[in-house]
Scaffold this motif. Structure first.
Motif, PDB file in Angstrom:
ATOM      1  N   ALA A 187       0.718  -1.108   0.094  1.00  0.00           N
ATOM      2  CA  ALA A 187       0.013  -0.094  -0.034  1.00  0.00           C
ATOM      3  C   ALA A 187       0.837   1.146   0.113  1.00  0.00           C
ATOM      4  O   ALA A 187       0.395   2.372  -0.545  1.00  0.00           O
ATOM      5  N   ASP A 188       1.959   1.237   0.663  1.00  0.00           N
ATOM      6  CA  ASP A 188       2.873   2.420   0.615  1.00  0.00           C
ATOM      7  C   ASP A 188       3.373   2.945  -0.801  1.00  0.00           C
ATOM      8  O   ASP A 188       4.161   3.863  -0.895  1.00  0.00           O
ATOM      9  N   HIS A 189       3.323   2.160  -1.625  1.00  0.00           N
ATOM     10  CA  HIS A 189       3.744   2.553  -3.429  1.00  0.00           C
ATOM     11  C   HIS A 189       2.966   3.560  -3.524  1.00  0.00           C
ATOM     12  O   HIS A 189       3.312   4.396  -4.275  1.00  0.00           O
ATOM     13  N   CYS A 190       1.774   3.928  -2.789  1.00  0.00           N
ATOM     14  CA  CYS A 190       1.064   5.059  -3.494  1.00  0.00           C
ATOM     15  C   CYS A 190       1.994   6.291  -3.090  1.00  0.00           C
ATOM     16  O   CYS A 190       1.605   7.538  -3.743  1.00  0.00           O
ATOM     17  N   LEU A 191       2.537   6.445  -1.962  1.00  0.00           N
ATOM     18  CA  LEU A 191       3.495   7.542  -1.612  1.00  0.00           C
ATOM     19  C   LEU A 191       4.187   7.806  -2.827  1.00  0.00           C
ATOM     20  O   LEU A 191       4.774   8.825  -2.996  1.00  0.00           O
ATOM     21  N   VAL A 192       5.176   6.814  -3.173  1.00  0.00           N
ATOM     22  CA  VAL A 192       5.989   6.879  -4.341  1.00  0.00           C
ATOM     23  C   VAL A 192       5.076   7.369  -5.658  1.00  0.00           C
ATOM     24  O   VAL A 192       5.832   8.214  -6.334  1.00  0.00           O
ATOM     25  N   ALA A 193       4.092   6.984  -5.955  1.00  0.00           N
ATOM     26  CA  ALA A 193       3.144   7.508  -6.961  1.00  0.00           C
ATOM     27  C   ALA A 193       3.035   9.138  -6.846  1.00  0.00           C
ATOM     28  O   ALA A 193       3.370   9.578  -7.762  1.00  0.00           O
ATOM     29  N   ALA A 194       2.846   9.403  -5.731  1.00  0.00           N
ATOM     30  CA  ALA A 194       2.652  10.841  -5.351  1.00  0.00           C
ATOM     31  C   ALA A 194       3.921  11.605  -5.675  1.00  0.00           C
ATOM     32  O   ALA A 194       4.084  12.563  -6.276  1.00  0.00           O
ATOM     33  N   PHE A 195       5.051  11.067  -5.076  1.00  0.00           N
ATOM     34  CA  PHE A 195       6.294  11.644  -5.108  1.00  0.00           C
ATOM     35  C   PHE A 195       6.696  11.786  -6.715  1.00  0.00           C
ATOM     36  O   PHE A 195       7.178  12.807  -7.004  1.00  0.00           O
ATOM     37  N   TYR A 196       6.410  10.660  -7.523  1.00  0.00           N
ATOM     38  CA  TYR A 196       6.704  10.733  -8.970  1.00  0.00           C
ATOM     39  C   TYR A 196       6.066  11.822  -9.753  1.00  0.00           C
ATOM     40  O   TYR A 196       6.451  12.802 -10.606  1.00  0.00           O
ATOM     41  N   ALA A 197       4.669  12.093  -9.203  1.00  0.00           N
ATOM     42  CA  ALA A 197       3.852  13.209  -9.785  1.00  0.00           C
ATOM     43  C   ALA A 197       4.330  14.432  -9.476  1.00  0.00           C
ATOM     44  O   ALA A 197       4.207  15.175 -10.482  1.00  0.00           O
ATOM     45  N   LEU A 198       4.714  14.740  -8.417  1.00  0.00           N
ATOM     46  CA  LEU A 198       5.458  15.934  -7.979  1.00  0.00           C
ATOM     47  C   LEU A 198       6.593  16.194  -8.881  1.00  0.00           C
ATOM     48  O   LEU A 198       6.756  17.118  -9.096  1.00  0.00           O
ATOM     49  N   LYS A 199       7.379  15.367  -8.948  1.00  0.00           N
ATOM     50  CA  LYS A 199       8.692  15.469  -9.818  1.00  0.00           C
ATOM     51  C   LYS A 199       8.121  15.649 -11.317  1.00  0.00           C
ATOM     52  O   LYS A 199       8.903  16.758 -11.891  1.00  0.00           O
ATOM     53  N   ALA A 200       7.202  14.923 -11.688  1.00  0.00           N
ATOM     54  CA  ALA A 200       6.688  15.317 -13.034  1.00  0.00           C
ATOM     55  C   ALA A 200       6.123  16.723 -13.183  1.00  0.00           C
ATOM     56  O   ALA A 200       6.511  17.574 -14.105  1.00  0.00           O
ATOM     57  N   ALA A 201       5.503  17.222 -12.128  1.00  0.00           N
ATOM     58  CA  ALA A 201       5.253  18.666 -12.312  1.00  0.00           C
ATOM     59  C   ALA A 201       6.231  19.450 -12.000  1.00  0.00           C
ATOM     60  O   ALA A 201       6.438  20.413 -12.895  1.00  0.00           O
ATOM     61  N   LYS A 202       7.373  19.374 -11.421  1.00  0.00           N
ATOM     62  CA  LYS A 202       8.403  20.333 -11.382  1.00  0.00           C
ATOM     63  C   LYS A 202       8.984  20.224 -12.624  1.00  0.00           C
ATOM     64  O   LYS A 202       9.429  21.287 -13.338  1.00  0.00           O
ATOM     65  N   LEU A 203       9.325  19.166 -13.209  1.00  0.00           N
ATOM     66  CA  LEU A 203       9.978  18.897 -14.675  1.00  0.00           C
ATOM     67  C   LEU A 203       9.064  19.763 -15.667  1.00  0.00           C
ATOM     68  O   LEU A 203       9.673  19.957 -16.478  1.00  0.00           O
TER      69      LEU A 203
END
Length: 154
Positions: free
Chosen positions: A102-118
């Motif tokens: 279930a904690d993979h959702c945190l990594v999904a959110a992290f990569y979404a934040l990274k995509a936003a910044k990029l």
């Protein structure tokens, strides 16, 4: 080390099925929210991973199906050249992997934040959007477990 509160009840942890499904939905929604930033064509494996995560959430497919979709989405991520596309693909892959842990959702959110910044979108605004999407039954769990990785991209 994984927070034991993310361990599903059927594996001996305290995480209820409804919470696990809510975490899946949240992770998938985080990934989908940054899709408009994708400069490349959306690979079919990513489309499939999104669909499989939705079906897992609805109880229509087994965890193994979601795991395979996650692996395929990671393979798609390796084929992209754009950092934004890679981050979005990784976000989708991690969202699907939420079925397994279930904690993979945190990594999904992290990569979404990274995509936003990029993608030259405010990571701070994206994180605020993510936080607004959290239901009461998972809000504290997610907010207490966000890693320090987000600080490096905000």
């Amino acid at each position: 080390m994984r927070d034991k509160r993310f361990v599903a009840a059927h594996r001996g942890g305290p995480l209820e099925t409804r919470q696990h499904r809510a975490l899946m939905a949240w992770g998938r929604n985080c990934a989908k929210h940054v899709l408009p930033l994708m400069p490349d064509e959306l690979d079919q494996r990513l489309i499939d991973a999104i669909a499989v995560s939705r079906r897992w959430e609805a109880g229509e497919v087994q965890t193994g199906v979601a795991q395979k979709a996650s692996v395929a989405a990671h393979a798609a991520a390796r084929e992209y050249r754009s950092g934004v596309s890679v981050a979005i693909a990784r976000s989708i892959a991690q969202a699907a992997a939420t079925a397994h842990f279930a904690d993979h959702c945190l990594v999904a959110a992290f990569y979404a934040l990274k995509a936003a910044k990029l993608g030259e979108v405010s990571a701070e605004l994206e994180r605020a959007w993510q936080d607004d999407q959290l239901g009461a039954d998972i809000r504290d769990l997610v907010l207490q477990n966000r890693g320090t990785r987000e600080n490096s991209i905000a």
